[in-house]
Design an enzyme around this catalytic site. Structure first.
Site, PDB file in Angstrom:
ATOM      1  N   GLU A 182       0.890  -1.171   0.000  1.00 43.69           N
ATOM      2  CA  GLU A 182       0.000   0.000   0.000  1.00 43.69           C
ATOM      3  C   GLU A 182       0.919   1.209   0.000  1.00 43.69           C
ATOM      4  O   GLU A 182       1.648   1.425   0.969  1.00 43.69           O
ATOM      5  CB  GLU A 182      -0.849   0.032   1.282  1.00 43.69           C
ATOM      6  CG  GLU A 182      -1.720  -1.183   1.512  1.00 43.69           C
ATOM      7  CD  GLU A 182      -2.920  -1.224   0.601  1.00 43.69           C
ATOM      8  OE1 GLU A 182      -3.267  -0.178   0.020  1.00 43.69           O
ATOM      9  OE2 GLU A 182      -3.486  -2.319   0.446  1.00 43.69           O
ATOM     10  N   CYS A 222      -3.009   8.585   3.883  1.00 36.96           N
ATOM     11  CA  CYS A 222      -2.786   8.017   2.550  1.00 36.96           C
ATOM     12  C   CYS A 222      -3.974   8.277   1.644  1.00 36.96           C
ATOM     13  O   CYS A 222      -3.843   8.319   0.432  1.00 36.96           O
ATOM     14  CB  CYS A 222      -2.525   6.526   2.663  1.00 36.96           C
ATOM     15  SG  CYS A 222      -3.773   5.678   3.640  1.00 36.96           S
TER      16      CYS A 222
HETATM   17  P1  NAP Z   1       8.481   5.077   4.306  1.00 33.59           P
HETATM   18  O1  NAP Z   1       9.627   5.948   4.548  1.00 33.59           O
HETATM   19  O2  NAP Z   1       8.420   4.323   3.035  1.00 33.59           O
HETATM   20  O3  NAP Z   1       8.456   4.063   5.546  1.00 33.59           O
HETATM   21  C1  NAP Z   1       7.445   3.104   5.686  1.00 33.59           C
HETATM   22  C2  NAP Z   1       7.946   1.953   6.528  1.00 33.59           C
HETATM   23  O4  NAP Z   1       8.976   1.267   5.834  1.00 33.59           O
HETATM   24  C3  NAP Z   1       8.560   2.380   7.857  1.00 33.59           C
HETATM   25  O5  NAP Z   1       8.212   1.438   8.835  1.00 33.59           O
HETATM   26  C4  NAP Z   1      10.048   2.349   7.576  1.00 33.59           C
HETATM   27  O6  NAP Z   1      10.828   2.136   8.717  1.00 33.59           O
HETATM   28  C5  NAP Z   1      10.121   1.151   6.671  1.00 33.59           C
HETATM   29  N1  NAP Z   1      11.307   1.108   5.847  1.00 33.59           N
HETATM   30  C6  NAP Z   1      12.056   2.135   5.394  1.00 33.59           C
HETATM   31  N2  NAP Z   1      13.079   1.653   4.647  1.00 33.59           N
HETATM   32  C7  NAP Z   1      12.979   0.313   4.650  1.00 33.59           C
HETATM   33  C8  NAP Z   1      13.738  -0.745   4.071  1.00 33.59           C
HETATM   34  N3  NAP Z   1      14.824  -0.509   3.335  1.00 33.59           N
HETATM   35  N4  NAP Z   1      13.347  -2.008   4.299  1.00 33.59           N
HETATM   36  C9  NAP Z   1      12.258  -2.264   5.036  1.00 33.59           C
HETATM   37  N5  NAP Z   1      11.499  -1.317   5.617  1.00 33.59           N
HETATM   38  C10 NAP Z   1      11.851  -0.037   5.417  1.00 33.59           C
HETATM   39  O7  NAP Z   1       7.095   5.858   4.425  1.00 33.59           O
HETATM   40  P2  NAP Z   1       6.622   6.846   5.592  1.00 33.59           P
HETATM   41  O8  NAP Z   1       7.436   8.095   5.433  1.00 33.59           O
HETATM   42  O9  NAP Z   1       6.576   6.176   6.908  1.00 33.59           O
HETATM   43  O10 NAP Z   1       5.115   7.097   5.189  1.00 33.59           O
HETATM   44  C11 NAP Z   1       4.701   8.070   4.294  1.00 33.59           C
HETATM   45  C12 NAP Z   1       4.340   7.449   2.956  1.00 33.59           C
HETATM   46  O11 NAP Z   1       3.498   6.314   3.144  1.00 33.59           O
HETATM   47  C13 NAP Z   1       3.549   8.368   2.068  1.00 33.59           C
HETATM   48  O12 NAP Z   1       4.106   8.335   0.783  1.00 33.59           O
HETATM   49  C14 NAP Z   1       2.149   7.785   2.008  1.00 33.59           C
HETATM   50  O13 NAP Z   1       1.484   7.957   0.806  1.00 33.59           O
HETATM   51  C15 NAP Z   1       2.393   6.353   2.262  1.00 33.59           C
HETATM   52  N6  NAP Z   1       1.239   5.757   2.956  1.00 33.59           N
HETATM   53  C16 NAP Z   1       0.437   4.903   2.273  1.00 33.59           C
HETATM   54  C17 NAP Z   1      -0.648   4.321   2.897  1.00 33.59           C
HETATM   55  C18 NAP Z   1      -1.568   3.362   2.193  1.00 33.59           C
HETATM   56  O14 NAP Z   1      -2.374   2.726   2.842  1.00 33.59           O
HETATM   57  N7  NAP Z   1      -1.478   3.234   0.898  1.00 33.59           N
HETATM   58  C19 NAP Z   1      -0.899   4.606   4.242  1.00 33.59           C
HETATM   59  C20 NAP Z   1      -0.057   5.482   4.900  1.00 33.59           C
HETATM   60  C21 NAP Z   1       1.026   6.048   4.243  1.00 33.59           C
HETATM   61  P3  NAP Z   1      11.614   3.347   9.431  1.00 33.59           P
HETATM   62  O15 NAP Z   1      10.573   4.278   9.916  1.00 33.59           O
HETATM   63  O16 NAP Z   1      12.361   2.667  10.513  1.00 33.59           O
HETATM   64  O17 NAP Z   1      12.481   3.962   8.375  1.00 33.59           O
END
Ligand code: NAP
Length: 530
Positions: A261, A300
Site C-alpha cells: 500500500e 494516505c
Molecule cells: P516510508 O519511509 O516508506 O516508511 C514506511 C515503513 O517502511 C517504515 O516502517 C520504515 O521504517 C520502513 N522502511 C524504510 N526503509 C525500509 C527498508 N529498506 N526495508 C524495510 N522497511 C523499510 O514511508 P513513511 O514516510 O513512513 O510514510 C509516508 C508514505 O506512506 C507516504 O508516501 C504515504 O502515501 C504512504 N502511505 C500509504 C498508505 C496506504 O495505505 N497506501 C498509508 C499510509 C502512508 P523506518 O521508519 O524505521 O524507516
C-alpha cells in the site's frame, strides 16, 4: 547522543522484551522538537524471532477455530479500549495529533478489531476456508474437487507508515491473527511508541499464544534474509520503499508473498450540476477542507487533486480558502488547535520542497504566510500552513498528477467537460480513492465506471447519503483498501476478502466422502454479504 533519561523502546521478540545495542534512533514531539523516546534493533536475533513465531505460535493459532481467534480479537479490543486516554496522550506527544486526529487512528483500530471479532465469530468452529462447494470432475460423480484455503505456515511481517501507528498495526494484525498466522510488526520508527505500548498492553494481558504478536522498534536489519516460503510481507509506506522491498533478493528468490500500500494522488470531483449553494457544493467544500487538515494532511487517502467545473472554479477556490483561514494551527495540547504539526522536521522540509515544486506550476490560492502558530515555536515545531494551489487551464505539465505532497496540500484543477475530468483524474498513476459530489445519477454512474479502474475505492456522494456517508478518507474494515499502480497494487481488509491473503489456496481432488470429511472444518465465507 540523546540523554539517558529519555525512555528506550524495547522490542518484543521470541516472547521476550529485548533491547538493541549500538546506534539509537530518536523519536520526538513534533510540536516542540523535544526527544521523547529512543530505540534500536541493532543486534537483535530476528531469525530466532521468526522461528519462534513460526514454530510456537503458528501451530497454537492454527489449532484454534475462527471463533476462538475472533474471541481473542474481541478481548484485545476491550483491553485497548480501557486505556484509550493513554493512547490519545501518546498520539498527541509523538504524532502531534489533535483529539480528532487521534480518534481516526485509535478508535479506528479498536473498531477494526471489533469488526473482525464479529466477522470471525460468524465463521464458527471452522479452521480453513473453502471458496465453493465440491464439484464433479469426470463422469464418475464420486470423483470431485474442492478449492480450500489453509492458513500459511509462516509469519506475517507487517511494516507500517508513520501516520497510523495504531490503525496500521491492528488493521493488519486483526486479519492475520484471525487467519491463524502470527505477526511480527514493525511500526515506522518516528512514531513507534504508540504501537509498542499497545503491544506491551496485549502481551501483559496474555491473550494470545506466545510469539503470536512480536514487535520490532527500529530498522528491519537483516529480517528479510530470514524470510522463506509461507511468510508474507504487508507493507504500507512510500512507493520508493515498497519498490525496494519488492526487489529485495531474499524476498524475490524465496517467493515471499507481498502486499504493498503506497503513495496515492487521491481525487475528488464536483459534478457539473453542483452550483454554489447546492447541497453537493457545500458538502464538497467541507470534505476538501477536512481531508486537507485532518492529521495535517498525512493520510494516505487524503484528497490531493480537486476537480471542479471551470464555471465554478473561482467560487469553489474562494469557499475552500475561506474555510482554511479558520483553521488554527499549533500544539494540539491547546484544545482550540484544529491542525497539529507534521511528524518531524525532515518531513516539514520535504513538504516545503513539494509545495515549492507545485508553486512553480500553479497559483497559490491559500497559504498563511507568515504562519501564526498557537503555543509553539515556529523554529522548533514541524508546522506548515494548509496550502491550496490552483492549476490554470492549459497547464500541460500536470505535476499535480505525479507528485504526492504528504501534508495539508491540495491542487484545484478546473475541467471543461466530464470526459476531461474523468480522463485527467485517471492519470494519477493509480490511487486509493476518488470521490464524486453530484446530484446527477448519470454523472455518478459514468464517473464510477471511468474511475474504478484507476482507484481502489470510489465514493459516490449524492445528497441522499449526505448525513450517512463516512467520508472520502475513512477506510472501513468491510471495504477494500488498496489501489492499482503507484498505490502499490495491493488489497487489504474488505471483510472476508482480506482473509485469503493469509491462506494458501489449494485444490483437493478425491472421493466425495473424503472431501466431505475434510470440509467439515471448512467455511465458505459469504464474501458478497461482508
Ligand atoms: P516510508 O519511509 O516508506 O516508511 C514506511 C515503513 O517502511 C517504515 O516502517 C520504515 O521504517 C520502513 N522502511 C524504510 N526503509 C525500509 C527498508 N529498506 N526495508 C524495510 N522497511 C523499510 O514511508 P513513511 O514516510 O513512513 O510514510 C509516508 C508514505 O506512506 C507516504 O508516501 C504515504 O502515501 C504512504 N502511505 C500509504 C498508505 C496506504 O495505505 N497506501 C498509508 C499510509 C502512508 P523506518 O521508519 O524505521 O524507516
Amino acid at each position: 547522543m540523546v540523554e539517558s533519561s529519555v525512555p528506550r523502546l524495547s522490542s518484543y521478540v521470541a516472547g521476550e522484551w529485548r533491547e538493541g545495542k549500538g546506534e539509537e534512533q530518536t523519536l520526538v514531539n513534533p510540536s516542540s522538537g523535544e526527544a521523547v523516546a529512543r530505540c534500536s534493533t541493532d543486534g537483535l536475533d530476528l531469525g530466532l524471532a521468526l522461528d519462534f513465531a513460526r514454530n510456537q505460535a503458528g501451530p497454537a493459532l492454527r489449532a484454534m477455530t475462527f471463533a476462538a481467534r475472533a474471541n481473542v480479537l474481541a478481548q484485545i479490543a476491550e483491553a485497548l479500549a480501557k486505556r484509550r486516554e493513554r493512547w490519545y496522550e501518546i498520539a498527541r506527544i509523538n504524532s502531534g495529533n489533535t483529539k480528532a486526529d487521534a480518534a481516526v487512528d485509535i478508535d479506528g483500530s479498536i473498531g477494526t478489531l471489533k469488526y473482525f471479532a464479529k466477522l470471525g465469530a460468524g465463521l464458527g468452529n471452522a479452521k480453513i476456508l473453502v471458496d465453493a462447494p465440491a464439484s464433479r470432475l469426470t463422469r464418475d460423480p464420486n470423483f470431485q474437487a474442492v478449492h480450500v484455503g489453509v492458513p500459511l505456515r509462516g509469519v506475517a511481517v507487517h511494516i507500517n507508515a508513520y501516520n497510523f501507528p495504531a490503525w496500521g498495526l491492528w488493521e493488519k494484525a486483526s486479519v492475520s491473527l484471525l487467519s491463524g498466522v502470527p505477526v511480527l510488526t514493525k511500526p515506522a520508527t518516528a512514531t513507534a511508541w504508540l504501537a509498542q505500548e499497545m503491544v506491551q498492553c496485549i502481551a501483559e494481558a496474555e491473550l494470545l499464544p506466545k510469539g503470536s504478536l512480536s514487535i520490532i522498534c527500529g530498522s528491519v536489519q537483516d529480517l528479510f534474509h530470514h524470510l522463506r516460503m509461507g511468510d508474507v510481507i504487508c507493507f504500507t509506506g512510500s512507493a520508493a520503499t515498497g519498490q525496494m522491498i519488492r526487489n529485495d533478493p531474499a524476498v524475490r528468490s524465496r517467493g515471499v508473498r507481498i502486499n504493498v500500500e503506497a503513495d496515492s494522488l487521491n481525487a475528488t470531483i464536483l459534478g457539473l450540476d453542483a452550483e454554489a449553494g447546492s447541497q453537493a457544493f457545500s458538502s464538497f467544500v467541507r470534505e476538501v477542507v477536512q481531508e486537507m487538515t485532518v492529521k495535517a494532511g498525512q493520510k494516505c487517502t487524503a484528497i490531493r487533486r480537486i476537480f471542479v467545473p471551470v464555471s465554478q472554479s473561482h467560487v469553489v477556490r474562494d469557499a475552500i480558502a475561506a474555510e482554511l483561514q479558520e483553521i488554527k494551527v499549533g500544539d494540539p495540547a491547546n484544545a482550540e488547535v484544529r491542525m497539529g504539526p507534521l511528524v518531524n522536521m525532515p518531513q516539514r522540509l520535504t513538504v516545503a520542497e513539494g509545495i515549492a515544486r507545485l508553486r512553480a506550476e500553479c497559483e497559490v490560492a491559500y497559504r498563511e504566510d507568515p504562519l501564526k502558530i498557537v503555543d509553539a515555536d515556529v523554529n522548533r515545531g514541524a508546522f506548515v500552513s494548509p496550502t491550496l494551489l490552483y492549476a490554470n487551464r492549459g497547464n500541460h505539465s500536470q505535476l499535480w498528477n505525479e507528485l504526492e505532497v504528504f501534508g495539508p496540500v491540495a491542487t484545484l484543477i478546473p475541467y471543461g467537460d466530464q470526459g476531461e475530468a474523468f480522463s485527467i483524474a485517471a492519470q494519477g498513476g493509480g490511487s486509493l480513492v476518488a470521490s464524486v459530489f453530484s446530484a446527477d445519477p448519470t454523472f455518478m454512474t459514468e464517473a464510477a465506471l471511468a474511475l474504478a479502474a484507476s482507484h481502489g475505492r470510489v465514493l459516490l456522494a449524492d445528497p441522499s447519503i449526505e448525513s450517512s456517508h463516512t467520508g472520502h478518507g475513512i477506510v472501513l474494515p468491510s471495504c477494500l483498501h488498496g489501489g492499482p499502480g503507484r498505490a502499490g497494487g495491493g488489497e487489504e481488509l474488505g471483510g472476508f476478502r482480506g482473509l485469503w491473503f493469509y491462506h494458501q489456496r489449494a485444490v483437493l481432488q478425491g472421493s466425495s466422502a473424503v472431501l466431505n470429511k475434510i470440509t467439515e472444518i471448512a467455511v465458505n465465507p459469504p464474501s458478497a454479504q461482508s
